[in-house]
Write an enzyme that holds these catalytic residues in place. Structure first.
Site, short mmCIF file in Angstrom:
data_model
loop_
_atom_site.label_atom_id
_atom_site.label_comp_id
_atom_site.label_asym_id
_atom_site.label_seq_id
_atom_site.Cartn_x
_atom_site.Cartn_y
_atom_site.Cartn_z
N THR A 66 -2.85 -1.55 -10.37
CA THR A 66 -2.43 -2.07 -11.68
C THR A 66 -0.97 -2.51 -11.56
OG1 THR A 66 -2.03 0.23 -12.40
CG2 THR A 66 -4.08 -0.82 -13.11
N LYS A 110 -4.13 4.17 -5.52
CA LYS A 110 -3.30 3.35 -6.38
C LYS A 110 -2.48 4.27 -7.26
CE LYS A 110 -3.72 2.20 -10.18
NZ LYS A 110 -3.06 2.63 -11.49
N THR A 165 -3.61 12.80 -8.38
CA THR A 165 -2.70 11.78 -8.85
C THR A 165 -3.36 10.40 -8.91
OG1 THR A 165 -0.62 10.66 -8.46
CG2 THR A 165 -1.80 11.41 -6.53
N GLU A 176 7.62 3.10 -10.13
CA GLU A 176 8.06 1.97 -10.94
C GLU A 176 9.59 1.91 -11.00
OE1 GLU A 176 4.10 1.67 -13.75
OE2 GLU A 176 5.81 2.82 -14.46
N ASN A 232 7.71 -0.61 -18.05
CA ASN A 232 6.90 0.09 -19.06
C ASN A 232 7.11 -0.43 -20.47
OD1 ASN A 232 5.28 2.40 -17.78
ND2 ASN A 232 7.24 2.46 -16.73
#
Length: 408
Positions: free
Chosen positions: A156, A182, A193, A280, A403
């Site tokens: 994603t 992923k 996870t 991220e 985010n």
């Protein structure tokens, strides 16, 4: 939103095919992206199955059903949907999963309960049944693909495909283990996870495969964190096709059990660390080593308290050796600790020893260490012999940007 490749990314490894495993991908159009987003993995009849799942009280339908499915100890297929987590979607989400299971079961002439389903992406939007149906149909008839294509299709917000490989000798027979995973955000696992899948041609009893996976998980996937948030969909599944020519491994007394356990640990550790490397907005990969705790589990909890601290993570992002923030994190962990026994080091250089700053502490080598991408932070508690390693990344403005725009 197009995401730049993580500066901590590693190249996808060469991974051999696993006998009894066929990989296919297709485009279900779950999101407006020009890529495959549905993965179909067929495994031969007789494949052993094990799994660990999120402890979230708001787990997805896929997780709830998966928990029951692994009890059977066998599987025939796996479907992974990317772009839509199908979590918090009630009966409509469950119906979508059941339709996928029935569709694949019909194609493989197997019981639908032998078809595992995972989904990842936005929470609260039911999986579109029409897109799922068309995507599954396309995947079933697609040409087989390699591990990297399968790894890319399950992503994603990941910026690179993640895979790991290891092998083990069971007597005179070499067995292979390959895994894909992923994940880059919503990473603070409690049992697993994000989405990870491991395949081997070893002959392993399902109960023992479950034991091996649980042990490896506790030492790897449950020792990583990116942001302190646990997903509703966290899943790690292991499939053993039994195609290798060796006596079945049924317990620790079986020949090759230790070798298989070590190989599985290598794969899970490498996969877990790859998730952190794709955290991220991450620019630094951080290893937190906790020594001298009252137990290994206590050490892990202290390590996670440090690794989850926004103040510690932002200090490292700013290349600031602020060990006072580490003291804070140790103190709030809720585990046995003594201020006057605590020691802290960055890059092997002790900044504080036995509760006080080191008299001749020179921050120059520490500052140089923090400029790099691989950061080592060690904490000695002086309470016992427990130890653990936890892996995390720094916290930068990039995490906020990703985010803030996630649903767009």
């Amino acid at each position: 939103m197009e995401l730049a490749r993580s500066p901590l990314a590693l190249p996808f490894p060469d991974m051999p095919p696993i006998a009894g495993v066929t990989l296919r991908v297709a485009r279900a159009h779950y999101k407006e992206w020009d890529r495959a987003d549905l993965t179909f993995i067929e495994v031969d009849a007789g494949t052993a199955l094990a799994g660990v799942f999120t402890q979230s009280a708001c787990a997805s339908t896929e997780v709830e059903m998966g928990r029951e499915q692994v009890k059977s100890g066998s599987a025939r297929a796996l479907i992974v949907n990317a772009g839509n987590s199908n979590a918090f979607t009630g009966y409509r989400g469950r119906e979508a999963v059941e339709e996928i299971m029935a569709q694949v079961g019909g194609a493989l002439d197997c019981d639908p309960s032998a078809v595992l389903v995972s989904s990842t992406g936005v929470i609260g939007v039911p999986l579109p049944k029409d897109k799922a149906r068309e995507g599954v149909a396309a995947a079933i008839t697609a040409q087989p693909c390699g591990w990297e294509d399968a790894a890319k299709a399950i992503t994603t917000t990941d910026t690179f495909a993640k895979g790991a490989h290891a092998s083990a000798m069971i007597g005179d027979t070499r067995v292979e283990l390959c895994g894909i995973i992923k994940g880059s955000g919503m990473i603070a696992p409690d049992m697993a996870t994000m989405l990870g899948y491991i395949f081997t041609d070893a002959r392993v009893a399902p109960d023992f495969l479950q034991e091996l996976l649980a042990q490896a998980n506790a030492q790897t996937f449950s020792c990583i964190t990116v942001d302190g948030d646990t997903s509703t969909s966290d899943t790690v599944l292991a499939f053993a096709t039994g195609k290798a020519d060796h006596a079945a491994i049924t317990g620790w007394d079986s020949p090759g059990a230790d070798a298989l356990a070590a190989a599985l640990y290598d794969v899970t550790r490498n996969l877990a660390q790859l998730v952190v490397r794709d955290g991220e907005g991450a620019t630094k990969f951080i290893t937190v080593r906790v020594l001298g705790a009252v137990s290994d589990e206590s050490a892990r909890r202290v390590g996670l308290a440090i690794a989850n601290s926004p103040l510690v993570k932002t200090a490292i992002a700013g290349e600031d050796a602020n060990w006072g923030r580490v003291v804070m994190a140790v103190g709030k962990a809720g585990e046995p600790a003594d201020r006057d026994k605590l020691s802290i080091a960055f890059g092997g250089v002790w900044a504080a020893r036995d509760g006080v700053p080191v008299d001749d502490y020179d921050e120059t080598p520490v500052a140089e260490h923090l400029k790099g991408q691989e950061i080592d932070l060690a904490v000695e508690l002086g309470m016992g012999t427990g130890r653990a390693s936890v892996w995390t990344c720094d916290l930068t403005h990039g995490y906020i940007s990703i985010n803030a725009d996630y649903r767009s």
